[in-house]
Motif scaffolding. Structure first.
Motif, mmCIF file in Angstrom:
data_model
loop_
_atom_site.group_PDB
_atom_site.id
_atom_site.type_symbol
_atom_site.label_atom_id
_atom_site.label_comp_id
_atom_site.label_asym_id
_atom_site.label_seq_id
_atom_site.Cartn_x
_atom_site.Cartn_y
_atom_site.Cartn_z
ATOM 1 N N ARG A 175 44.740 34.509 42.285
ATOM 2 C CA ARG A 175 44.708 34.104 40.869
ATOM 3 C C ARG A 175 46.099 33.681 40.409
ATOM 4 O O ARG A 175 46.235 32.794 39.566
ATOM 5 C CB ARG A 175 44.208 35.278 40.015
ATOM 6 C CG ARG A 175 42.699 35.528 40.129
ATOM 7 C CD ARG A 175 41.907 34.576 39.245
ATOM 8 N NE ARG A 175 42.199 34.769 37.838
ATOM 9 C CZ ARG A 175 41.459 35.496 37.001
ATOM 10 N NH1 ARG A 175 40.388 36.122 37.441
ATOM 11 N NH2 ARG A 175 41.782 35.586 35.731
ATOM 12 N N ALA A 208 47.590 34.227 35.670
ATOM 13 C CA ALA A 208 46.232 34.676 36.026
ATOM 14 C C ALA A 208 45.347 34.792 34.794
ATOM 15 O O ALA A 208 44.114 34.861 34.918
ATOM 16 C CB ALA A 208 46.310 36.024 36.745
ATOM 17 N N GLU A 225 43.315 45.136 33.297
ATOM 18 C CA GLU A 225 42.148 44.553 33.981
ATOM 19 C C GLU A 225 42.202 44.677 35.500
ATOM 20 O O GLU A 225 41.246 44.308 36.188
ATOM 21 C CB GLU A 225 42.000 43.079 33.585
ATOM 22 C CG GLU A 225 41.505 42.907 32.161
ATOM 23 C CD GLU A 225 41.866 41.541 31.601
ATOM 24 O OE1 GLU A 225 41.105 40.602 31.852
ATOM 25 O OE2 GLU A 225 42.918 41.436 30.934
ATOM 26 N N ALA A 226 43.305 45.200 36.016
ATOM 27 C CA ALA A 226 43.423 45.340 37.472
ATOM 28 C C ALA A 226 42.784 46.655 37.921
ATOM 29 O O ALA A 226 42.902 47.678 37.256
ATOM 30 C CB ALA A 226 44.890 45.298 37.879
ATOM 31 N N LEU A 285 39.428 44.347 48.227
ATOM 32 C CA LEU A 285 38.616 43.437 47.397
ATOM 33 C C LEU A 285 37.372 42.965 48.148
ATOM 34 O O LEU A 285 36.408 42.506 47.544
ATOM 35 C CB LEU A 285 39.466 42.254 46.924
ATOM 36 C CG LEU A 285 40.635 42.637 46.004
ATOM 37 C CD1 LEU A 285 41.485 41.421 45.666
ATOM 38 C CD2 LEU A 285 40.140 43.308 44.722
ATOM 39 N N ARG A 316 37.669 44.617 41.845
ATOM 40 C CA ARG A 316 37.491 43.175 41.603
ATOM 41 C C ARG A 316 38.855 42.462 41.545
ATOM 42 O O ARG A 316 39.015 41.368 42.070
ATOM 43 C CB ARG A 316 36.740 42.971 40.280
ATOM 44 C CG ARG A 316 36.342 41.540 39.996
ATOM 45 C CD ARG A 316 35.590 41.426 38.683
ATOM 46 N NE ARG A 316 36.436 41.666 37.526
ATOM 47 C CZ ARG A 316 37.191 40.734 36.938
ATOM 48 N NH1 ARG A 316 37.192 39.488 37.389
ATOM 49 N NH2 ARG A 316 37.947 41.034 35.897
ATOM 50 N N ILE A 317 39.829 43.113 40.893
ATOM 51 C CA ILE A 317 41.167 42.524 40.756
ATOM 52 C C ILE A 317 42.191 43.475 41.379
ATOM 53 O O ILE A 317 42.197 44.678 41.080
ATOM 54 C CB ILE A 317 41.541 42.313 39.266
ATOM 55 C CG1 ILE A 317 40.570 41.345 38.575
ATOM 56 C CG2 ILE A 317 42.991 41.841 39.124
ATOM 57 C CD1 ILE A 317 40.755 39.886 38.944
ATOM 58 N N GLU A 343 41.733 38.217 43.554
ATOM 59 C CA GLU A 343 40.397 38.478 43.012
ATOM 60 C C GLU A 343 39.369 38.418 44.131
ATOM 61 O O GLU A 343 39.448 37.566 45.017
ATOM 62 C CB GLU A 343 40.054 37.430 41.948
ATOM 63 C CG GLU A 343 38.696 37.655 41.308
ATOM 64 C CD GLU A 343 38.431 36.655 40.197
ATOM 65 O OE1 GLU A 343 39.140 35.621 40.115
ATOM 66 O OE2 GLU A 343 37.507 36.898 39.409
ATOM 67 N N ARG A 344 38.406 39.316 44.070
ATOM 68 C CA ARG A 344 37.420 39.408 45.142
ATOM 69 C C ARG A 344 36.530 38.164 45.195
ATOM 70 O O ARG A 344 36.395 37.448 44.203
ATOM 71 C CB ARG A 344 36.593 40.673 44.979
ATOM 72 C CG ARG A 344 35.464 40.587 43.972
ATOM 73 C CD ARG A 344 34.635 41.859 44.007
ATOM 74 N NE ARG A 344 33.650 41.823 42.941
ATOM 75 C CZ ARG A 344 33.137 42.909 42.367
ATOM 76 N NH1 ARG A 344 33.509 44.113 42.752
ATOM 77 N NH2 ARG A 344 32.245 42.794 41.417
#
Lengths: 121, 378
Positions: free
Chosen positions: B224, B258, B264-265, B338, B351-352, B376-377
């Motif tokens: 990202r 990103a 959000e991580a 991920l 996810r992140i 990101e996955r």
């Protein structure tokens, strides 16, 4: 090879019995440094030679207890903010414990090229 | 034409002191695993970006020659501890801008054959010449943090307890263990207040990634963002501890690109070369407010099973810190996480993932280099 490397450590000058460290000050932004640089690391301004110290305050301190080439552990190091700047790395004379942050110290000279301070009592 | 860069495959050697194993052999196991994982044939690699600190010179070409990879451009990068992630940063930009479609990133280091004991200070550096070994740089930051923010010895030790515990699930890690805070604090002092179990070990290892276009594979891990910064002047005018501001500025650039923030991580692999390094890193990354990193660690927030695990691999403290390899090993871990392939140390539903590497050593600079990447996955 290293023997021929110029010593990059800051130089000490004794003036009227007081130890000072030789460095440079920026004419534009006032930054003080003991680094060997050809322009101000902060603003690229022109530098003029100045003497700093001898009094300052400990920013942080540690005792190195592992072998380092040419040295005998343990030895006490500190970052000292000389009054008005700059921050210098020093050895603390005769100390085998770290010095408390905020302690007042005075530059005493150099020992084998290392800057040395002692506590102000 | 701009492309989204992605990690297509990863591989690593095992980590540890392995003086009997040549560096090239460590690199082969990493590269072969990465190629096989990506499904890309060696003939499809258009360039190689290699992180290496201690060398010797030519070691990248020597390693690649033994895999039949030659003629292509090979770019070797030295950015202290951030060398591997700097190689990755350049690889990502090359793919993004269409310079190459598929490239190899390799991080490699054989420390046990180059040095004994701690990394010798650089005698051409004024602080190195004054006897400031690297543990001392971090130790002085720790002393400052304890005085200024009330960081405790127990909070510092908790970083080591956590990361050594995480490494129990990582069979490639150099060390692992179920330690107590008391055991960490009772290990020998290296540079006050840092004890042996709070310092990363000298290590030999290699890690590799195949980086290409996100569209190449359905299970590609998307990059990202990736940001690289060098440090500014650090000294009496600096408000922050050494190594904080460079991480914060690099993280801000990576998050902005990103379009997300630290909250959000789902997981982080950060530069815990010393316990205080992880505290500084999680604060610089915005996971904790400045001065709050110790308390956040003590709360369990950053442990496996907590809301945002930090260093599920065991980090540098446990995996080991083969300098030029480290950043690539961190990226490999986040990729496995991920993709849901991290086994016993898997962060559920990740996810992140964020990677941060920070290298230092030059007197008067707030770090030589820092890289922060957001992945990101698929």
């Amino acid at each position: 090879m290293t023997r021929r490397l110029p010593d990059p450590r800051p130089q000490v000058e004794i003036v009227a019995g007081r130890a000072h460290v030789v460095g440079q000050q920026c004419a534009a932004c006032g930054l003080r440094t003991t680094l060997v640089v050809s322009a101000c690391p902060g603003c690229r301004g022109e530098l003029a030679p100045v003497r700093f110290g001898p009094d300052g305050t400990v920013w942080g301190s540690t005792v190195i207890r592992v072998p380092v080439a040419g040295r005998t552990p343990p030895y006490c190091l500190a970052y000292v903010d000389l009054d008005g700047g700059p921050r210098v790395l020093v050895h603390v004379k005769a100390s085998t414990e770290p010095v408390a942050v905020g302690t007042r110290v005075r530059l005493r000279g150099d020992s084998g090229g290392d800057l040395v301070v002692e506590l102000v009592r | 034409m701009s492309h989204q860069a992605a990690v297509l495959g990863v591989g690593t050697s095992s980590f540890g002191k392995q003086p009997e194993v040549p560096l090239a052999q460590l690199a082969w196991s990493a590269v072969q695993e990465a190629l096989s994982d990506s499904g890309v044939d060696a003939r499809g690699i258009e360039a190689a970006y290699v992180g290496s600190v201690l060398g010797p010179f030519g070691s990248a070409q020597r390693a690649l020659q033994g895999l039949g990879i030659g003629r292509i451009p090979v770019i070797t990068v030295e950015n202290a501890c951030a060398s591997g992630t700097t190689a990755f940063h350049e690889a990502c930009w090359a793919v993004r801008e269409g310079r190459y479609e598929t490239v190899l990133v390799l991080g490699q280091e054989h420390m046990s054959s180059r040095i004994t004991g701690a990394i010798p200070p650089d005698l051409g550096d004024p602080e190195g010449r004054s006897g400031l070994a690297l543990p001392g740089v971090y130790a002085m930051a720790a002393s400052r943090y304890m005085a200024r923010y009330g960081l405790t010895l127990r909070q510092l030790a908790q970083v080591s307890v956590k990361n050594h515990g995480h490494a129990l699930g990582n069979s490639r890690a150099q060390y692992s263990g179920d330690y107590t805070v008391e055991e960490v604090l009772a290990s020998p002092l290296i540079a006050d207040p840092l004890t042996l179990l709070q310092c990363c070990p000298i290590s030999d290892g290699a890690a590799a990634l195949v980086v290409g276009r996100a569209a190449a594979r359905r299970d590609a891990v998307r990059v990202r963002s990736c940001a690289l910064r060098s440090g500014r002047a650090w000294g009496y005018r600096s408000e922050h501890a050494w190594g904080f501001e460079i991480v914060r500025e690099t993280a801000e650039a990576a998050y902005a690109e990103a379009g997300l923030g630290a909250s959000e991580a789902d997981l982080f692999e950060v530069h815990d070369s010393f316990t205080i390094g992880e505290i500084l890193s999680i604060e610089g990354l915005g996971l904790a407010a400045e001065g709050e990193g110790g308390r956040l660690t003590e709360s369990g927030h950053t442990a496996l099973g907590g809301p945002q695990p930090v260093n599920p691999s065991g980090g540098l403290l446990s995996r080991g810190h083969p300098l030029g390899c480290t950043g690539v090993a961190q990226l490999a871990e986040v990729t496995w996480q991920l993709r849901g392939q991290a086994g016993a140390r898997q962060v559920e539903g990740a996810r992140i993932g964020v990677v941060e590497t920070m290298g230092g050593g030059v007197a008067g600079l707030d770090g030589n280099a820092c890289v922060v990447a957001v992945l990101e996955r698929p």
